[in-house]
Design an enzyme around this catalytic site. Sequence first.
Site, PDB file in Angstrom:
ATOM      1  N   ASP A   8       0.880  -1.170   0.000  1.00 10.68           N
ATOM      2  CA  ASP A   8       0.000   0.000   0.000  1.00 10.68           C
ATOM      3  C   ASP A   8       0.922   1.226   0.000  1.00 10.68           C
ATOM      4  O   ASP A   8       2.152   1.087  -0.161  1.00 10.68           O
ATOM      5  CB  ASP A   8      -0.977  -0.036   1.187  1.00 10.68           C
ATOM      6  CG  ASP A   8      -0.303   0.160   2.535  1.00 10.68           C
ATOM      7  OD1 ASP A   8       0.943   0.201   2.589  1.00 10.68           O
ATOM      8  OD2 ASP A   8      -1.017   0.277   3.546  1.00 10.68           O
ATOM      9  N   CYS A  66       3.140  -3.306   4.041  1.00  8.32           N
ATOM     10  CA  CYS A  66       2.257  -2.178   4.382  1.00  8.32           C
ATOM     11  C   CYS A  66       2.897  -1.511   5.596  1.00  8.32           C
ATOM     12  O   CYS A  66       4.081  -1.716   5.869  1.00  8.32           O
ATOM     13  CB  CYS A  66       0.806  -2.621   4.584  1.00  8.32           C
ATOM     14  SG  CYS A  66       0.457  -3.649   6.016  1.00  8.32           S
ATOM     15  N   THR A  68       2.427  -1.953   8.867  1.00  5.04           N
ATOM     16  CA  THR A  68       2.808  -2.949   9.885  1.00  5.04           C
ATOM     17  C   THR A  68       3.039  -4.347   9.310  1.00  5.04           C
ATOM     18  O   THR A  68       3.571  -5.211  10.002  1.00  5.04           O
ATOM     19  CB  THR A  68       1.686  -3.087  10.937  1.00  5.04           C
ATOM     20  OG1 THR A  68       0.489  -3.466  10.223  1.00  5.04           O
ATOM     21  CG2 THR A  68       1.457  -1.787  11.684  1.00  5.04           C
ATOM     22  N   HIS A  99       8.870 -24.757   8.915  1.00  2.67           N
ATOM     23  CA  HIS A  99       7.807 -25.468   9.642  1.00  2.67           C
ATOM     24  C   HIS A  99       6.408 -25.219   9.091  1.00  2.67           C
ATOM     25  O   HIS A  99       5.543 -26.079   9.219  1.00  2.67           O
ATOM     26  CB  HIS A  99       7.829 -25.072  11.125  1.00  2.67           C
ATOM     27  CG  HIS A  99       8.967 -25.689  11.880  1.00  2.67           C
ATOM     28  ND1 HIS A  99       9.060 -25.669  13.243  1.00  2.67           N
ATOM     29  CD2 HIS A  99      10.077 -26.350  11.438  1.00  2.67           C
ATOM     30  CE1 HIS A  99      10.167 -26.300  13.626  1.00  2.67           C
ATOM     31  NE2 HIS A  99      10.816 -26.709  12.552  1.00  2.67           N
ATOM     32  N   HIS A 134       5.721 -31.658  10.026  1.00  2.00           N
ATOM     33  CA  HIS A 134       5.251 -30.305   9.678  1.00  2.00           C
ATOM     34  C   HIS A 134       4.256 -30.342   8.523  1.00  2.00           C
ATOM     35  O   HIS A 134       3.358 -29.522   8.445  1.00  2.00           O
ATOM     36  CB  HIS A 134       6.447 -29.400   9.347  1.00  2.00           C
ATOM     37  CG  HIS A 134       7.420 -29.323  10.484  1.00  2.00           C
ATOM     38  ND1 HIS A 134       7.080 -28.790  11.702  1.00  2.00           N
ATOM     39  CD2 HIS A 134       8.702 -29.768  10.589  1.00  2.00           C
ATOM     40  CE1 HIS A 134       8.119 -28.893  12.521  1.00  2.00           C
ATOM     41  NE2 HIS A 134       9.106 -29.481  11.874  1.00  2.00           N
TER      42      HIS A 134
HETATM   43  C1  RB5 Z   1      -1.998   2.608   6.477  1.00  2.00           C
HETATM   44  O1  RB5 Z   1      -2.061   3.807   7.157  1.00  2.00           O
HETATM   45  C2  RB5 Z   1      -1.828   1.442   7.444  1.00  2.00           C
HETATM   46  O2  RB5 Z   1      -2.986   1.270   8.202  1.00  2.00           O
HETATM   47  C3  RB5 Z   1      -1.466   0.181   6.708  1.00  2.00           C
HETATM   48  O3  RB5 Z   1      -0.316   0.391   5.971  1.00  2.00           O
HETATM   49  C4  RB5 Z   1      -1.182  -1.051   7.553  1.00  2.00           C
HETATM   50  O4  RB5 Z   1      -0.284  -0.780   8.577  1.00  2.00           O
HETATM   51  C5  RB5 Z   1      -2.343  -1.848   8.007  1.00  2.00           C
HETATM   52  O5  RB5 Z   1      -2.213  -2.963   8.513  1.00  2.00           O
END
Ligand code: RB5
Length: 153
Positions: A8, A66, A68, A99, A134
């Site tokens: 993203d 993204c 996180t 695994h 596994h």
């Molecule tokens: C975008 O602001 C953020 O929410 C997205 O990149 C991500 O971290 C969501 O899981």
Amino acid sequence: MIIGFGCDHAGLELKKELMEYLASKGHECIDYSPLKEGEKSDYPIAGRAVGEAVAAGEVEKGVLVCGTGIGISLTANKVPGVRAAVCSEPFSARMSVCHNDANIIAVGARVIGVELAKMIVDEFFSAGFEGGRHQTRVDMIKATEDNYSKYSF
Ligand code: RB5
């Protein structure tokens, strides 16, 4: 290996770095979210696109980025056949393949830096699935997935 990439807006820069890095190591890199600088894109779009590409065998594995790594991996994991692992350190990245037979690695651009992300993808792409006990557990993941598929009754 043929690798599909997706991101993203929050993951755009790190995705580009990882694509360049893995291409320099001889991998064929396909970009499923060629965003422009400043353009916004919701993470489920890339999570689904790369998940479907992996599940269809269009690419062998995927890299998702993204903010996180969480939202994009959650989405990819909704595609039957996808096992996406979000990792912030190399050990888990290796074990996700050894695994869990993970076929997508996800990282968070707001969580880790570029050099750590490179170490993580190095571990992911050099690891091999160990099979044996596994395999039985991965089959159980698949059975869980099948239990909720529209074809179950
Ligand atoms: C975008 O602001 C953020 O929410 C997205 O990149 C991500 O971290 C969501 O899981």
